[in-house]
Motif scaffolding. Structure first.
Motif, PDB file in Angstrom:
ATOM      1  N   VAL A  75       0.635  -1.293   0.133  1.00 28.96           N
ATOM      2  CA  VAL A  75      -0.001  -0.068   0.372  1.00 28.96           C
ATOM      3  C   VAL A  75       1.068   1.422   0.006  1.00 28.96           C
ATOM      4  O   VAL A  75       0.469   2.024  -0.616  1.00 28.96           O
ATOM      5  CB  VAL A  75      -0.658   0.157   1.318  1.00 28.96           C
ATOM      6  CG1 VAL A  75      -2.034   1.100   1.684  1.00 28.96           C
ATOM      7  CG2 VAL A  75      -1.741  -1.037   0.873  1.00 28.96           C
ATOM      8  N   GLU A  80      -0.691  -0.241  -4.201  1.00 29.08           N
ATOM      9  CA  GLU A  80      -1.252  -1.159  -4.009  1.00 29.08           C
ATOM     10  C   GLU A  80      -2.382  -0.888  -2.883  1.00 29.08           C
ATOM     11  O   GLU A  80      -1.911  -0.150  -2.352  1.00 29.08           O
ATOM     12  CB  GLU A  80      -0.625  -2.464  -3.731  1.00 29.08           C
ATOM     13  CG  GLU A  80       0.041  -3.151  -5.116  1.00 29.08           C
ATOM     14  CD  GLU A  80       0.458  -4.530  -3.669  1.00 29.08           C
ATOM     15  OE1 GLU A  80       0.465  -5.273  -2.971  1.00 29.08           O
ATOM     16  OE2 GLU A  80       0.954  -4.954  -4.954  1.00 29.08           O
ATOM     17  N   SER A  81      -3.446  -1.563  -3.225  1.00 21.22           N
ATOM     18  CA  SER A  81      -4.738  -0.576  -2.475  1.00 21.22           C
ATOM     19  C   SER A  81      -5.317  -1.805  -1.632  1.00 21.22           C
ATOM     20  O   SER A  81      -4.368  -2.767  -1.298  1.00 21.22           O
ATOM     21  CB  SER A  81      -6.145  -0.625  -2.896  1.00 21.22           C
ATOM     22  OG  SER A  81      -6.700  -2.327  -4.178  1.00 21.22           O
ATOM     23  N   LEU A  82      -5.906  -1.576  -0.414  1.00 23.71           N
ATOM     24  CA  LEU A  82      -5.950  -2.368   0.490  1.00 23.71           C
ATOM     25  C   LEU A  82      -8.204  -1.313   0.640  1.00 23.71           C
ATOM     26  O   LEU A  82      -7.849  -0.645   1.465  1.00 23.71           O
ATOM     27  CB  LEU A  82      -4.798  -1.741   1.750  1.00 23.71           C
ATOM     28  CG  LEU A  82      -5.482  -2.350   3.346  1.00 23.71           C
ATOM     29  CD1 LEU A  82      -4.951  -3.896   2.968  1.00 23.71           C
ATOM     30  CD2 LEU A  82      -4.270  -1.370   4.708  1.00 23.71           C
ATOM     31  N   THR A  83      -8.277  -2.767   1.127  1.00 20.83           N
ATOM     32  CA  THR A  83      -9.757  -2.169   1.354  1.00 20.83           C
ATOM     33  C   THR A  83     -10.013  -2.776   2.791  1.00 20.83           C
ATOM     34  O   THR A  83      -9.243  -3.063   3.382  1.00 20.83           O
ATOM     35  CB  THR A  83     -10.663  -3.590   0.692  1.00 20.83           C
ATOM     36  OG1 THR A  83     -10.369  -4.694   1.006  1.00 20.83           O
ATOM     37  CG2 THR A  83     -10.523  -3.289  -0.937  1.00 20.83           C
ATOM     38  N   TRP A  84     -11.340  -1.934   3.260  1.00 15.72           N
ATOM     39  CA  TRP A  84     -11.390  -2.278   4.422  1.00 15.72           C
ATOM     40  C   TRP A  84     -11.870  -3.167   5.389  1.00 15.72           C
ATOM     41  O   TRP A  84     -10.885  -3.790   6.400  1.00 15.72           O
ATOM     42  CB  TRP A  84     -12.621  -1.358   4.526  1.00 15.72           C
ATOM     43  CG  TRP A  84     -12.698   0.104   5.345  1.00 15.72           C
ATOM     44  CD1 TRP A  84     -13.086   0.745   3.780  1.00 15.72           C
ATOM     45  CD2 TRP A  84     -12.006   0.813   6.009  1.00 15.72           C
ATOM     46  NE1 TRP A  84     -13.185   1.978   4.097  1.00 15.72           N
ATOM     47  CE2 TRP A  84     -11.931   1.778   5.483  1.00 15.72           C
ATOM     48  CE3 TRP A  84     -11.531   1.274   7.434  1.00 15.72           C
ATOM     49  CZ2 TRP A  84     -11.260   3.415   6.027  1.00 15.72           C
ATOM     50  CZ3 TRP A  84     -10.638   1.746   7.971  1.00 15.72           C
ATOM     51  CH2 TRP A  84     -10.734   2.982   6.995  1.00 15.72           C
ATOM     52  N   VAL A  85     -12.511  -4.475   3.642  1.00 17.95           N
ATOM     53  CA  VAL A  85     -12.104  -6.086   4.185  1.00 17.95           C
ATOM     54  C   VAL A  85     -10.801  -5.997   4.406  1.00 17.95           C
ATOM     55  O   VAL A  85     -10.367  -7.753   5.626  1.00 17.95           O
ATOM     56  CB  VAL A  85     -13.169  -6.572   3.285  1.00 17.95           C
ATOM     57  CG1 VAL A  85     -12.892  -8.135   3.400  1.00 17.95           C
ATOM     58  CG2 VAL A  85     -14.653  -6.057   3.052  1.00 17.95           C
ATOM     59  N   GLN A  86      -9.836  -6.066   3.989  1.00 17.01           N
ATOM     60  CA  GLN A  86      -8.934  -6.063   4.032  1.00 17.01           C
ATOM     61  C   GLN A  86      -8.168  -6.309   5.326  1.00 17.01           C
ATOM     62  O   GLN A  86      -7.159  -6.563   5.980  1.00 17.01           O
ATOM     63  CB  GLN A  86      -7.825  -6.242   2.613  1.00 17.01           C
ATOM     64  CG  GLN A  86      -8.160  -6.735   1.394  1.00 17.01           C
ATOM     65  CD  GLN A  86      -7.468  -6.477   0.061  1.00 17.01           C
ATOM     66  OE1 GLN A  86      -7.234  -5.109   0.375  1.00 17.01           O
ATOM     67  NE2 GLN A  86      -6.694  -7.545  -1.008  1.00 17.01           N
ATOM     68  N   ALA A  87      -8.208  -5.114   5.728  1.00 11.31           N
ATOM     69  CA  ALA A  87      -7.282  -3.881   6.762  1.00 11.31           C
ATOM     70  C   ALA A  87      -8.035  -5.020   8.493  1.00 11.31           C
ATOM     71  O   ALA A  87      -7.282  -5.034   8.837  1.00 11.31           O
ATOM     72  CB  ALA A  87      -7.817  -2.984   6.612  1.00 11.31           C
TER      73      ALA A  87
END
Length: 109
Positions: A75, A80-87
């Motif tokens: 990130v 790269e991206s990080l969604t709330w679900v991944q977090a």
């Protein structure tokens, strides 16, 4: 023990980031860093285990910290991206490792 585990985590994260940079092992230097990183990671992990660290705690901490750090490096440095679900998944990984460690401390008491 914990110093060896920290070295194992750092080496594994370094190897994983270099793996991306190796572009399918087509670039020599990142490929070499990948191989050395993973070799050092496993050797260091074995040193932590040899010195008495419980397997579940060592492997759980190594794996969870590696996943979390690689995701954060992706990130903050690789776009790269990080969604709330991944977090949330990273938080759950950390909670799981804490549960392993705290459960082990209770069993030893």
């Amino acid at each position: 023990m914990w110093m060896w585990l920290a070295l194992a985590i750092g080496a594994e994260v370094t190897g994983t980031v270099a793996l991306r940079a190796s572009q399918g092992f087509s670039r020599p230097l990142p490929s070499l860093v990948t191989l050395v990183g993973y070799g050092l990671a496993f050797w260091s992990l074995s040193q932590a285990l040899t010195r008495g660290m419980a397997l579940g705690v060592a492997y759980g901490t190594w794996a969870a910290a590696g996943v979390a750090l690689v995701a954060l490096i992706g990130v903050f440095f690789l776009g790269e991206s990080l969604t709330w679900v991944q977090a949330g998944g990273i938080v759950l990984l950390i909670a799981g490792v804490l549960a392993l460690e705290l459960g082990g401390a209770t069993a030893r008491a």
